[in-house]
Design an enzyme around this catalytic site. Structure first.
Site, PDB file in Angstrom:
ATOM      1  N   ASN A   7     -34.209   3.993  99.590  1.00  0.00           N
ATOM      2  CA  ASN A   7     -33.640   3.065  98.607  1.00  0.00           C
ATOM      3  C   ASN A   7     -32.443   3.783  97.995  1.00  0.00           C
ATOM      4  O   ASN A   7     -32.591   4.634  97.123  1.00  0.00           O
ATOM      5  CB  ASN A   7     -34.699   2.745  97.551  1.00  0.00           C
ATOM      6  CG  ASN A   7     -34.193   1.774  96.499  1.00  0.00           C
ATOM      7  OD1 ASN A   7     -33.018   1.406  96.494  1.00  0.00           O
ATOM      8  ND2 ASN A   7     -35.076   1.385  95.600  1.00  0.00           N
ATOM      9  N   ARG A  91     -33.775  -0.266 102.086  1.00  0.00           N
ATOM     10  CA  ARG A  91     -33.670  -1.415 101.197  1.00  0.00           C
ATOM     11  C   ARG A  91     -32.195  -1.805 101.114  1.00  0.00           C
ATOM     12  O   ARG A  91     -31.343  -0.958 100.817  1.00  0.00           O
ATOM     13  CB  ARG A  91     -34.173  -1.036  99.812  1.00  0.00           C
ATOM     14  CG  ARG A  91     -33.946  -2.138  98.825  1.00  0.00           C
ATOM     15  CD  ARG A  91     -34.315  -1.720  97.430  1.00  0.00           C
ATOM     16  NE  ARG A  91     -34.026  -2.824  96.530  1.00  0.00           N
ATOM     17  CZ  ARG A  91     -33.660  -2.680  95.280  1.00  0.00           C
ATOM     18  NH1 ARG A  91     -33.550  -1.488  94.756  1.00  0.00           N
ATOM     19  NH2 ARG A  91     -33.420  -3.724  94.529  1.00  0.00           N
ATOM     20  N   HIS A 181     -35.433  -9.085  94.143  1.00  0.00           N
ATOM     21  CA  HIS A 181     -36.830  -8.606  94.038  1.00  0.00           C
ATOM     22  C   HIS A 181     -37.724  -9.257  95.105  1.00  0.00           C
ATOM     23  O   HIS A 181     -38.942  -9.306  94.939  1.00  0.00           O
ATOM     24  CB  HIS A 181     -37.467  -8.966  92.677  1.00  0.00           C
ATOM     25  CG  HIS A 181     -36.986  -8.167  91.515  1.00  0.00           C
ATOM     26  ND1 HIS A 181     -36.945  -8.697  90.244  1.00  0.00           N
ATOM     27  CD2 HIS A 181     -36.575  -6.885  91.405  1.00  0.00           C
ATOM     28  CE1 HIS A 181     -36.498  -7.782  89.397  1.00  0.00           C
ATOM     29  NE2 HIS A 181     -36.257  -6.678  90.082  1.00  0.00           N
ATOM     30  N   ASN A 212     -37.558  -3.432  84.276  1.00  0.00           N
ATOM     31  CA  ASN A 212     -36.278  -3.381  83.578  1.00  0.00           C
ATOM     32  C   ASN A 212     -35.477  -4.615  83.989  1.00  0.00           C
ATOM     33  O   ASN A 212     -34.950  -5.340  83.167  1.00  0.00           O
ATOM     34  CB  ASN A 212     -35.576  -2.100  83.981  1.00  0.00           C
ATOM     35  CG  ASN A 212     -34.809  -1.535  82.837  1.00  0.00           C
ATOM     36  OD1 ASN A 212     -34.632  -2.196  81.807  1.00  0.00           O
ATOM     37  ND2 ASN A 212     -34.324  -0.339  83.004  1.00  0.00           N
ATOM     38  N   ARG A 242     -30.178  -7.018  80.520  1.00  0.00           N
ATOM     39  CA  ARG A 242     -29.470  -8.218  81.003  1.00  0.00           C
ATOM     40  C   ARG A 242     -29.883  -9.444  80.195  1.00  0.00           C
ATOM     41  O   ARG A 242     -31.042  -9.582  79.825  1.00  0.00           O
ATOM     42  CB  ARG A 242     -29.785  -8.457  82.479  1.00  0.00           C
ATOM     43  CG  ARG A 242     -29.160  -7.432  83.391  1.00  0.00           C
ATOM     44  CD  ARG A 242     -29.567  -7.642  84.840  1.00  0.00           C
ATOM     45  NE  ARG A 242     -30.055  -6.391  85.397  1.00  0.00           N
ATOM     46  CZ  ARG A 242     -30.815  -6.290  86.483  1.00  0.00           C
ATOM     47  NH1 ARG A 242     -31.174  -7.373  87.141  1.00  0.00           N
ATOM     48  NH2 ARG A 242     -31.215  -5.120  86.923  1.00  0.00           N
ATOM     49  N   ARG A 286     -41.552  -0.454  75.743  1.00  0.00           N
ATOM     50  CA  ARG A 286     -42.482   0.336  74.915  1.00  0.00           C
ATOM     51  C   ARG A 286     -41.883   0.634  73.547  1.00  0.00           C
ATOM     52  O   ARG A 286     -42.543   0.482  72.517  1.00  0.00           O
ATOM     53  CB  ARG A 286     -42.848   1.658  75.618  1.00  0.00           C
ATOM     54  CG  ARG A 286     -43.828   1.462  76.744  1.00  0.00           C
ATOM     55  CD  ARG A 286     -43.919   2.679  77.606  1.00  0.00           C
ATOM     56  NE  ARG A 286     -42.700   2.856  78.401  1.00  0.00           N
ATOM     57  CZ  ARG A 286     -42.627   3.589  79.486  1.00  0.00           C
ATOM     58  NH1 ARG A 286     -43.677   4.245  79.906  1.00  0.00           N
ATOM     59  NH2 ARG A 286     -41.508   3.694  80.162  1.00  0.00           N
ATOM     60  N   GLU A 335     -47.350  -4.749  85.063  1.00  0.00           N
ATOM     61  CA  GLU A 335     -48.510  -3.959  85.478  1.00  0.00           C
ATOM     62  C   GLU A 335     -49.183  -3.265  84.304  1.00  0.00           C
ATOM     63  O   GLU A 335     -50.376  -2.990  84.354  1.00  0.00           O
ATOM     64  CB  GLU A 335     -48.071  -2.893  86.501  1.00  0.00           C
ATOM     65  CG  GLU A 335     -47.678  -3.476  87.832  1.00  0.00           C
ATOM     66  CD  GLU A 335     -46.933  -2.489  88.726  1.00  0.00           C
ATOM     67  OE1 GLU A 335     -47.132  -1.267  88.585  1.00  0.00           O
ATOM     68  OE2 GLU A 335     -46.146  -2.954  89.575  1.00  0.00           O
ATOM     69  N   GLU A 385     -42.908  -1.951  96.990  1.00  0.00           N
ATOM     70  CA  GLU A 385     -41.830  -2.433  97.862  1.00  0.00           C
ATOM     71  C   GLU A 385     -41.620  -1.504  99.055  1.00  0.00           C
ATOM     72  O   GLU A 385     -41.343  -1.949 100.163  1.00  0.00           O
ATOM     73  CB  GLU A 385     -40.541  -2.583  97.055  1.00  0.00           C
ATOM     74  CG  GLU A 385     -40.649  -3.700  96.027  1.00  0.00           C
ATOM     75  CD  GLU A 385     -39.676  -3.593  94.883  1.00  0.00           C
ATOM     76  OE1 GLU A 385     -38.591  -4.139  95.007  1.00  0.00           O
ATOM     77  OE2 GLU A 385     -40.015  -2.974  93.844  1.00  0.00           O
TER      78      GLU A 385
HETATM   79  P1  ADP Z   1     -37.249  -1.153  87.163  1.00  0.00           P
HETATM   80  O1  ADP Z   1     -36.989  -2.608  87.047  1.00  0.00           O
HETATM   81  O2  ADP Z   1     -36.092  -0.302  86.756  1.00  0.00           O
HETATM   82  O3  ADP Z   1     -37.896  -0.748  88.485  1.00  0.00           O
HETATM   83  P2  ADP Z   1     -39.872  -0.724  86.006  1.00  0.00           P
HETATM   84  O4  ADP Z   1     -40.538  -1.690  86.915  1.00  0.00           O
HETATM   85  O5  ADP Z   1     -40.250   0.697  86.081  1.00  0.00           O
HETATM   86  O6  ADP Z   1     -38.307  -0.833  86.030  1.00  0.00           O
HETATM   87  O7  ADP Z   1     -40.139  -1.253  84.512  1.00  0.00           O
HETATM   88  C1  ADP Z   1     -39.599  -0.661  83.383  1.00  0.00           C
HETATM   89  C2  ADP Z   1     -40.236  -1.333  82.161  1.00  0.00           C
HETATM   90  O8  ADP Z   1     -41.652  -1.203  82.263  1.00  0.00           O
HETATM   91  C3  ADP Z   1     -39.826  -0.726  80.846  1.00  0.00           C
HETATM   92  O9  ADP Z   1     -39.562  -1.746  79.900  1.00  0.00           O
HETATM   93  C4  ADP Z   1     -41.047   0.049  80.418  1.00  0.00           C
HETATM   94  O10 ADP Z   1     -41.216   0.044  79.032  1.00  0.00           O
HETATM   95  C5  ADP Z   1     -42.178  -0.702  81.076  1.00  0.00           C
HETATM   96  N1  ADP Z   1     -43.290   0.221  81.359  1.00  0.00           N
HETATM   97  C6  ADP Z   1     -43.340   1.140  82.334  1.00  0.00           C
HETATM   98  N2  ADP Z   1     -44.509   1.843  82.266  1.00  0.00           N
HETATM   99  C7  ADP Z   1     -45.199   1.351  81.214  1.00  0.00           C
HETATM  100  C8  ADP Z   1     -46.464   1.636  80.632  1.00  0.00           C
HETATM  101  N3  ADP Z   1     -47.258   2.597  81.111  1.00  0.00           N
HETATM  102  N4  ADP Z   1     -46.839   0.908  79.566  1.00  0.00           N
HETATM  103  C9  ADP Z   1     -46.058  -0.062  79.071  1.00  0.00           C
HETATM  104  N5  ADP Z   1     -44.848  -0.377  79.585  1.00  0.00           N
HETATM  105  C10 ADP Z   1     -44.420   0.304  80.637  1.00  0.00           C
END
Ligand code: ADP
Length: 399
Positions: A7, A91, A181, A212, A242, A286, A335, A385
């Site tokens: 990726n 990817r 996605h 994110n 965004r 968070r 998740e 993925e």
């Molecule tokens: P990306 O879209 O960059 O792949 P991720 O899927 O890792 O991002 O998601 C990032 C988001 O997930 C952030 O807002 C973060 O706060 C949230 N996040 C990641 N791990 C946790 C966790 N253990 N508990 C709560 N929120 C989480």
């Protein structure tokens, strides 16, 4: 067969090395700051062990050489020779209307990825650059496969992928909804159907990838019928930085008022909006949730806006499909974040389920969070993925 999954971005390259016999992750890592040779480094992980090394990486070529070196030498060594890498899966962000599934990379495919850069200027050029570097380093005999973020959404019907602007822009510039996605939506929808002991073809499913970047897809008769991201990954609902969909007139209004260029406006919408723009605190949910709980109004507002919008998409996709049998949460927030899931689920419980609060209190695991007697099932399914790219690669090179 062992497969390397790549990726790549313009300045980073993430990799996973997977043994398809049992689908076991052998090693993974990331090359950072490619193009900034004095600062570039590789972090290689095998199980719980991490190995970091500073290596000059002026281009992706040196990054691939560093990946090979980490896999075949030193403490993080997992194979004796690169000949043990049977195939490589990449990817690729934008496959346009050309690619509805993963493909073996040929000169024609590379040219298409180059040409589709018009639609994904931040991603496709970096993807193409990395593939070329990879071919240079591994040689032409190692088969390489491209998996497109957009491919899963190619089944979306015209009435859902067209925007209500003059038709000529579709004809002239290919302006339409592509969705992103896709690999994640495909992975979790397939897995959720398995968990439900059903054929995906028989389940009306809504998959919510909340990270994110965020997107929601509607899946009916086993295929994607609508998705929230659009021509670019900006459309849909509020994300980390965004904006998601906004009244388009806002853009021209602000641009005129503040005398800013299209590029600046683009940057505001992509990098300064969403949770960050509303809360003024962070793009990380968070931090936003913690500040909201501590009484910060704008942080609480950002949390509520995002989850309210997610619930509205779920409602609209239930309408688009004439019902819904399953809702899936995935991505970092989906998740892990029980408070987001609770907010969204409570808004859409009218669709026919009750949230199982105890199961919802878990983090990062595959679990059903609706009550046993629900008409609609709600699941948390961690996405993977890379594994799906590896599966596609295996299938294509085994033909
Ligand atoms: P990306 O879209 O960059 O792949 P991720 O899927 O890792 O991002 O998601 C990032 C988001 O997930 C952030 O807002 C973060 O706060 C949230 N996040 C990641 N791990 C946790 C966790 N253990 N508990 C709560 N929120 C989480």
């Amino acid at each position: 067969m062992k497969i390397l999954v790549i990726n790549a971005g313009s300045s980073s390259l993430k990799y996973q090395f997977i043994d398809m016999n049992g689908e076991i992750l052998i090693a993974k890592g990331v090359c950072d700051r490619i193009g900034v040779p004095e600062n570039s480094n590789i972090e290689h992980k095998v199980g719980d062990k991490k190995f970091s090394k500073k290596i000059a990486m002026p281009t992706h070529v040196e990054a691939f050489e560093a990946v090979i070196d980490s896999l075949t030498n030193g403490e993080g060594k997992v194979i004796n020779d690169i000949s043990e890498i049977s195939a490589i899966g990449h990817r690729v962000v934008q496959g346009g209307s050309i690619y509805g599934e993963s493909v073996l990379i040929t000169d024609k495919v590379l040219t298409d990825i180059d040409e589709l850069a018009e639609l994904a200027p931040l991603h496709n050029p970096a993807n193409a650059q990395a593939i070329r570097a990879c071919i240079k380093v591994f040689g032409p005999d190692v088969p390489q496969v491209a998996t497109f973020d957009t491919a899963f959404h190619q089944t979306i019907p015209e009435k859902a992928f067209m925007y209500g602007i003059p038709y000529e822009y579709y004809e002239k510039y290919n302006i339409r909804r592509y969705g992103f996605h896709g690999t994640s939506h495909r992975f979790v929808s397939k897995r959720c159907a398995e968990l439900m002991n059903k054929d995906l073809k028989d389940v009306k499913m809504i998959t919510c990838h909340l990270g994110n970047g965020c997107s929601i897809s509607a899946i009916k008769d086993g295929v994607c019928v609508d998705t929230s991201m659009g021509l670019t990954p900006l459309d849909g609902f509020m994300m980390g930085t965004r904006s998601g969909g906004v009244d388009p007139s806002i853009l021209t209004y602000i641009m005129k008022k503040d005398n800013i260029s299209p590029d600046e406006m683009n940057s505001i919408l992509n990098k300064k909006s969403g949770l960050l723009g509303i809360s003024g605190i962070s793009n990380d949910s968070r931090d936003v949730i913690a500040a909201g709980e501590a009484g910060n109004h704008r942080a609480r507002l950002a949390f509520e806006m995002q989850n309210y919008q997610v619930a509205k998409f779920i409602g609209s996709y239930a309408a688009a499909m004439g019902g819904v049998d399953a809702i899936v949460f995935t991505g970092g927030i989906g998740e892990n974040e029980r408070r987001s899931r609770k907010y969204v689920c409570e808004m859409v419980e009218f669709l026919g389920f009750k949230l199982n609060l105890e199961n919802n209190d878990t983090s990062g695991q595959e679990i059903k969070i609706s009550s046993e007697d629900s008409k609609v099932q709600v699941w948390v399914v961690p996405t993977n993925e890379e594994l799906l790219i590896a599966r596609d690669t295996l299938e294509i090179v085994s033909k």
